[in-house]
Design a protein around this motif. Sequence first.
Motif, PDB file in Angstrom:
ATOM      1  N   CYS A   6       0.666   7.920 -56.996  1.00  0.00           N
ATOM      2  CA  CYS A   6       1.444   8.995 -56.377  1.00  0.00           C
ATOM      3  C   CYS A   6       1.950   9.940 -57.462  1.00  0.00           C
ATOM      4  O   CYS A   6       2.321   9.501 -58.551  1.00  0.00           O
ATOM      5  N   VAL A   7       2.002  11.224 -57.136  1.00  0.00           N
ATOM      6  CA  VAL A   7       2.592  12.197 -58.045  1.00  0.00           C
ATOM      7  C   VAL A   7       3.731  12.894 -57.308  1.00  0.00           C
ATOM      8  O   VAL A   7       3.536  13.456 -56.229  1.00  0.00           O
ATOM      9  N   GLY A   8       4.920  12.804 -57.883  1.00  0.00           N
ATOM     10  CA  GLY A   8       6.131  13.312 -57.250  1.00  0.00           C
ATOM     11  C   GLY A   8       7.063  12.163 -56.921  1.00  0.00           C
ATOM     12  O   GLY A   8       6.634  11.133 -56.398  1.00  0.00           O
ATOM     13  N   ALA A   9       8.348  12.327 -57.253  1.00  0.00           N
ATOM     14  CA  ALA A   9       9.341  11.284 -56.979  1.00  0.00           C
ATOM     15  C   ALA A   9      10.650  11.914 -56.512  1.00  0.00           C
ATOM     16  O   ALA A   9      11.742  11.467 -56.871  1.00  0.00           O
ATOM     17  N   GLY A  10      10.524  12.955 -55.682  1.00  0.00           N
ATOM     18  CA  GLY A  10      11.706  13.606 -55.125  1.00  0.00           C
ATOM     19  C   GLY A  10      12.229  12.892 -53.900  1.00  0.00           C
ATOM     20  O   GLY A  10      11.857  11.755 -53.598  1.00  0.00           O
ATOM     21  N   TYR A  11      13.090  13.581 -53.150  1.00  0.00           N
ATOM     22  CA  TYR A  11      13.798  12.970 -52.016  1.00  0.00           C
ATOM     23  C   TYR A  11      12.861  12.295 -51.029  1.00  0.00           C
ATOM     24  O   TYR A  11      13.015  11.120 -50.706  1.00  0.00           O
ATOM     25  N   PHE A  12      11.844  13.013 -50.534  1.00  0.00           N
ATOM     26  CA  PHE A  12      11.032  12.454 -49.452  1.00  0.00           C
ATOM     27  C   PHE A  12      10.053  11.395 -49.941  1.00  0.00           C
ATOM     28  O   PHE A  12       9.548  10.603 -49.141  1.00  0.00           O
ATOM     29  N   SER A  13       9.813  11.345 -51.239  1.00  0.00           N
ATOM     30  CA  SER A  13       8.836  10.386 -51.754  1.00  0.00           C
ATOM     31  C   SER A  13       9.224   8.948 -51.474  1.00  0.00           C
ATOM     32  O   SER A  13       8.363   8.057 -51.445  1.00  0.00           O
ATOM     33  N   GLN A  14      10.503   8.679 -51.254  1.00  0.00           N
ATOM     34  CA  GLN A  14      10.939   7.307 -50.985  1.00  0.00           C
ATOM     35  C   GLN A  14      10.206   6.715 -49.790  1.00  0.00           C
ATOM     36  O   GLN A  14       9.903   5.505 -49.769  1.00  0.00           O
ATOM     37  N   PHE A  15       9.880   7.551 -48.805  1.00  0.00           N
ATOM     38  CA  PHE A  15       9.189   7.056 -47.623  1.00  0.00           C
ATOM     39  C   PHE A  15       7.712   6.781 -47.926  1.00  0.00           C
ATOM     40  O   PHE A  15       7.128   5.847 -47.381  1.00  0.00           O
ATOM     41  N   HIS A  16       7.126   7.572 -48.802  1.00  0.00           N
ATOM     42  CA  HIS A  16       5.746   7.334 -49.225  1.00  0.00           C
ATOM     43  C   HIS A  16       5.638   6.018 -49.995  1.00  0.00           C
ATOM     44  O   HIS A  16       4.819   5.154 -49.662  1.00  0.00           O
ATOM     45  N   TYR A  17       6.456   5.880 -51.037  1.00  0.00           N
ATOM     46  CA  TYR A  17       6.380   4.672 -51.864  1.00  0.00           C
ATOM     47  C   TYR A  17       6.712   3.426 -51.042  1.00  0.00           C
ATOM     48  O   TYR A  17       6.037   2.389 -51.160  1.00  0.00           O
ATOM     49  N   GLY A  18       7.757   3.516 -50.219  1.00  0.00           N
ATOM     50  CA  GLY A  18       8.136   2.373 -49.404  1.00  0.00           C
ATOM     51  C   GLY A  18       7.008   1.914 -48.505  1.00  0.00           C
ATOM     52  O   GLY A  18       6.799   0.706 -48.297  1.00  0.00           O
ATOM     53  N   SER A  19       6.256   2.861 -47.985  1.00  0.00           N
ATOM     54  CA  SER A  19       5.118   2.527 -47.128  1.00  0.00           C
ATOM     55  C   SER A  19       3.984   1.896 -47.927  1.00  0.00           C
ATOM     56  O   SER A  19       3.438   0.848 -47.545  1.00  0.00           O
ATOM     57  N   TRP A  20       3.623   2.513 -49.045  1.00  0.00           N
ATOM     58  CA  TRP A  20       2.509   1.973 -49.842  1.00  0.00           C
ATOM     59  C   TRP A  20       2.807   0.552 -50.308  1.00  0.00           C
ATOM     60  O   TRP A  20       1.923  -0.319 -50.293  1.00  0.00           O
ATOM     61  N   PHE A  21       4.042   0.298 -50.710  1.00  0.00           N
ATOM     62  CA  PHE A  21       4.367  -1.018 -51.258  1.00  0.00           C
ATOM     63  C   PHE A  21       4.269  -2.138 -50.218  1.00  0.00           C
ATOM     64  O   PHE A  21       4.056  -3.291 -50.582  1.00  0.00           O
ATOM     65  N   ARG A  22       4.419  -1.826 -48.946  1.00  0.00           N
ATOM     66  CA  ARG A  22       4.339  -2.890 -47.937  1.00  0.00           C
ATOM     67  C   ARG A  22       3.016  -2.875 -47.168  1.00  0.00           C
ATOM     68  O   ARG A  22       2.890  -3.550 -46.162  1.00  0.00           O
ATOM     69  N   MET A  23       2.042  -2.128 -47.662  1.00  0.00           N
ATOM     70  CA  MET A  23       0.760  -2.063 -46.977  1.00  0.00           C
ATOM     71  C   MET A  23      -0.211  -3.087 -47.546  1.00  0.00           C
ATOM     72  O   MET A  23      -0.454  -3.117 -48.763  1.00  0.00           O
ATOM     73  N   GLU A  24      -0.754  -3.905 -46.688  1.00  0.00           N
ATOM     74  CA  GLU A  24      -1.724  -4.905 -47.117  1.00  0.00           C
ATOM     75  C   GLU A  24      -2.999  -4.227 -47.616  1.00  0.00           C
ATOM     76  O   GLU A  24      -3.437  -3.219 -47.082  1.00  0.00           O
TER      77      GLU A  24
END
Length: 337
Positions: A6-24
């Motif tokens: 992922c590139v970008g770690a601003g406010y909305f990125s929390q939802f992106h990272y949170g999703s990727w980390f729990r995806m099988e």
Amino acid sequence: MTRVACVGAGYFSQFHYGSWFRMEGVEVVGACDLDIEKARATGAPAFDDLGAMLTEAAPDLLDVILPPPAHAATIRAALAAGVKWIICQKPFCMDLDEARGIVAEAEAAGARLVVHENFRFQPWYRAIKAELEAGTIGNVLNATFRLRPGDGQGPEAYLDRQPYFQEMPRFLVHETAVHWVDTFAYLFGPAEAVYADLRRINPVISGEDSGHVIFDHGPVRALFDGNRHLDHVADNLRRTMGEALIEGTRGVLALHGDGSVTRRAFGSDVVETVLGPDTWDGFGGDCVHTLQSHVVGAMTGGTALENEAREYLRVIAVKDAIYASAAEGRKIVLEEA
């Protein structure tokens, strides 16, 4: 295992990272941001140089979580590094010409480029789509969405979450209503014409924060009625951001602020529940996870892919037509994007 960076770690990125980390079946192999501390805070291997991340992490998919001025250069860097799957946040690119050029470059490189337009993936719109396909309310004639997030009043509006909202010369439509440009197209087919009346209420912001847009979708007339100063009944005003009615010849579907969808048959006062209230504590019924899972499913299982950038060019063209309509005071008939 699908390698995602992922590139970008601003406010909305929390939802992106949170999703990727729990995806099988997914491994998050990199997070890049000019502020290395923000990148480290994601919990992924941190980088402050995109080229270094693309080389060292070798992702199968790059998730671009940046504002529009950075989209073109970032996508080009990914293409040059041989990345074949890219998701890019909306609003996509700076304008329609730049978006067309990037789409052409991605296609020439054999890459699949998807726009992260997630509202159509919210569970209530998937439920409404299923009802429309089943014909439960007959032929749809009218649709209305009332945007009422209640966050636009006073000099501190938006500063606690996304302060750049105050500086955007085009705001309500470019940043927010574009979600319903895409969602209405998902539900009713491409818009054929638009008429818009836009205004700015809060003097501390640069762009418009209220307005009405009427869309022609064949026999359907869809109204986006947006006012960021007003609210609606909801425990979380950002869950659905408003309320909707979809009206057909045999009944009406209603979207409520708790994420539930109800149906009432024509001529009846009995209201039935189609979808119960949303229980997801995060953003938009977990629509980010649904979108990202959809893309990984297309990558690994060959399923049909929604929101490819070529298709999304139409959304940008409609958005431009809305601003033209407001400026010229007339209905704008859409041409091909």
